[in-house]
Scaffold this motif. Structure first.
Motif, short mmCIF file in Angstrom:
data_model
loop_
_atom_site.label_atom_id
_atom_site.label_comp_id
_atom_site.label_asym_id
_atom_site.label_seq_id
_atom_site.Cartn_x
_atom_site.Cartn_y
_atom_site.Cartn_z
N UNK A 99 -41.52 20.42 28.55
CA UNK A 99 -42.63 21.16 29.15
C UNK A 99 -42.19 21.70 30.50
N UNK A 100 -43.00 22.51 31.10
CA UNK A 100 -42.68 23.03 32.43
C UNK A 100 -43.27 22.14 33.52
N UNK A 101 -43.06 20.84 33.42
CA UNK A 101 -43.61 19.91 34.40
C UNK A 101 -42.53 19.29 35.28
N UNK A 102 -41.40 19.96 35.40
CA UNK A 102 -40.29 19.42 36.17
C UNK A 102 -40.56 19.56 37.67
N UNK A 103 -40.60 18.41 38.35
CA UNK A 103 -40.73 18.42 39.81
C UNK A 103 -39.35 18.48 40.45
N UNK A 104 -38.42 17.77 39.84
CA UNK A 104 -37.05 17.70 40.35
C UNK A 104 -36.15 17.34 39.18
N UNK A 105 -34.91 17.76 39.25
CA UNK A 105 -33.94 17.39 38.22
C UNK A 105 -33.69 15.88 38.30
N UNK A 106 -33.60 15.19 37.15
CA UNK A 106 -33.31 13.76 37.20
C UNK A 106 -32.03 13.42 37.96
N UNK A 107 -31.03 14.29 37.88
CA UNK A 107 -29.79 14.02 38.63
C UNK A 107 -30.02 14.11 40.13
N UNK A 108 -31.00 14.88 40.57
CA UNK A 108 -31.35 14.91 41.99
C UNK A 108 -32.31 13.78 42.34
N UNK A 109 -33.18 13.41 41.41
CA UNK A 109 -34.14 12.34 41.65
C UNK A 109 -33.44 11.01 41.87
N UNK A 110 -32.33 10.81 41.18
CA UNK A 110 -31.62 9.53 41.31
C UNK A 110 -31.00 9.36 42.69
N UNK A 111 -30.85 10.45 43.42
CA UNK A 111 -30.34 10.37 44.79
C UNK A 111 -31.33 9.62 45.68
N UNK A 112 -32.62 9.66 45.33
CA UNK A 112 -33.66 9.03 46.14
C UNK A 112 -33.86 7.57 45.76
N UNK A 113 -34.24 7.35 44.50
CA UNK A 113 -34.52 5.98 44.08
C UNK A 113 -34.58 5.89 42.56
N UNK A 114 -34.46 4.68 42.07
CA UNK A 114 -34.56 4.44 40.63
C UNK A 114 -35.97 4.76 40.14
N UNK A 115 -36.97 4.42 40.94
CA UNK A 115 -38.36 4.67 40.55
C UNK A 115 -38.62 6.17 40.39
N UNK A 116 -38.11 6.98 41.30
CA UNK A 116 -38.31 8.42 41.20
C UNK A 116 -37.58 8.98 39.98
N UNK A 117 -36.38 8.46 39.73
CA UNK A 117 -35.60 8.87 38.56
C UNK A 117 -36.37 8.54 37.28
N UNK A 118 -36.89 7.32 37.18
CA UNK A 118 -37.62 6.90 35.98
C UNK A 118 -38.90 7.71 35.80
N UNK A 119 -39.57 8.04 36.90
CA UNK A 119 -40.79 8.85 36.81
C UNK A 119 -40.48 10.23 36.24
N UNK A 120 -39.36 10.80 36.66
CA UNK A 120 -39.01 12.14 36.18
C UNK A 120 -38.50 12.09 34.73
N UNK A 121 -37.69 11.09 34.39
CA UNK A 121 -37.15 11.01 33.03
C UNK A 121 -38.22 10.63 32.01
N UNK A 122 -39.33 10.06 32.46
CA UNK A 122 -40.41 9.72 31.52
C UNK A 122 -41.03 10.97 30.92
N UNK A 123 -40.81 12.13 31.56
CA UNK A 123 -41.34 13.41 31.06
C UNK A 123 -40.31 14.14 30.21
N UNK A 124 -39.16 13.53 29.98
CA UNK A 124 -38.04 14.21 29.33
C UNK A 124 -37.67 13.56 28.00
N UNK A 125 -36.82 14.28 27.26
CA UNK A 125 -36.17 13.69 26.10
C UNK A 125 -34.67 13.74 26.37
N UNK A 126 -33.96 12.74 25.89
CA UNK A 126 -32.52 12.65 26.12
C UNK A 126 -31.77 13.36 25.00
N UNK A 127 -30.91 14.30 25.37
CA UNK A 127 -30.13 15.05 24.39
C UNK A 127 -28.66 15.05 24.79
N UNK A 128 -27.77 15.12 23.81
CA UNK A 128 -26.36 15.31 24.11
C UNK A 128 -26.20 16.76 24.59
#
Length: 118
Positions: free
Chosen positions: A78-107
């Protein structure tokens, strides 16, 4: 007792000036004696390592690929991206998990094919 953000072991801060309750990593994962830039780089590297390991356990949602964590990417369906997960992980694990919860993992291949379809 605090919980390490990387290894999830409990630890206590016994002496003043050791990060107090703001310390996110135990003394095993982040020993004392490092400069602020060194601590930031160590913390970032540990978060990236943890994220790659987590991606390997999940694998690609489409084809199941799970050989290399670097080849697995988070896709925002969806178009609900606040920040890229690779950038979110620079801040904290919690922010990374919050962003990846809106995503699907693909190769990488499935991710490119998904964008080509849209």
């Amino acid at each position: 007792m605090l919980k390490c953000e990387h290894c999830e072991r409990g630890f206590t801060v016994n002496k003043k000036g050791s990060g107090g309750t703001n310390r996110a990593l135990c003394f095993t994962c982040l020993p004392e004696g490092h400069t602020s830039p060194e601590r930031t780089e160590i913390r970032r590297a540990l978060l990236v390592k943890r994220a790659r390991a987590e991606k390997l356990t999940l694998g690609c949602s489409y084809c199941g690929y799970s050989k290399c964590g670097s080849a697995l990417e988070w896709h925002h369906p969806n178009d609900d991206k606040l920040v890229s997960p690779s950038n979110a992980i620079q801040s904290s694990w919690a922010r990374y998990k919050a962003e990846t919860s809106k995503c699907i993992l693909l190769c990488a291949n499935c991710h490119r094919e998904e964008h080509e379809r849209n």
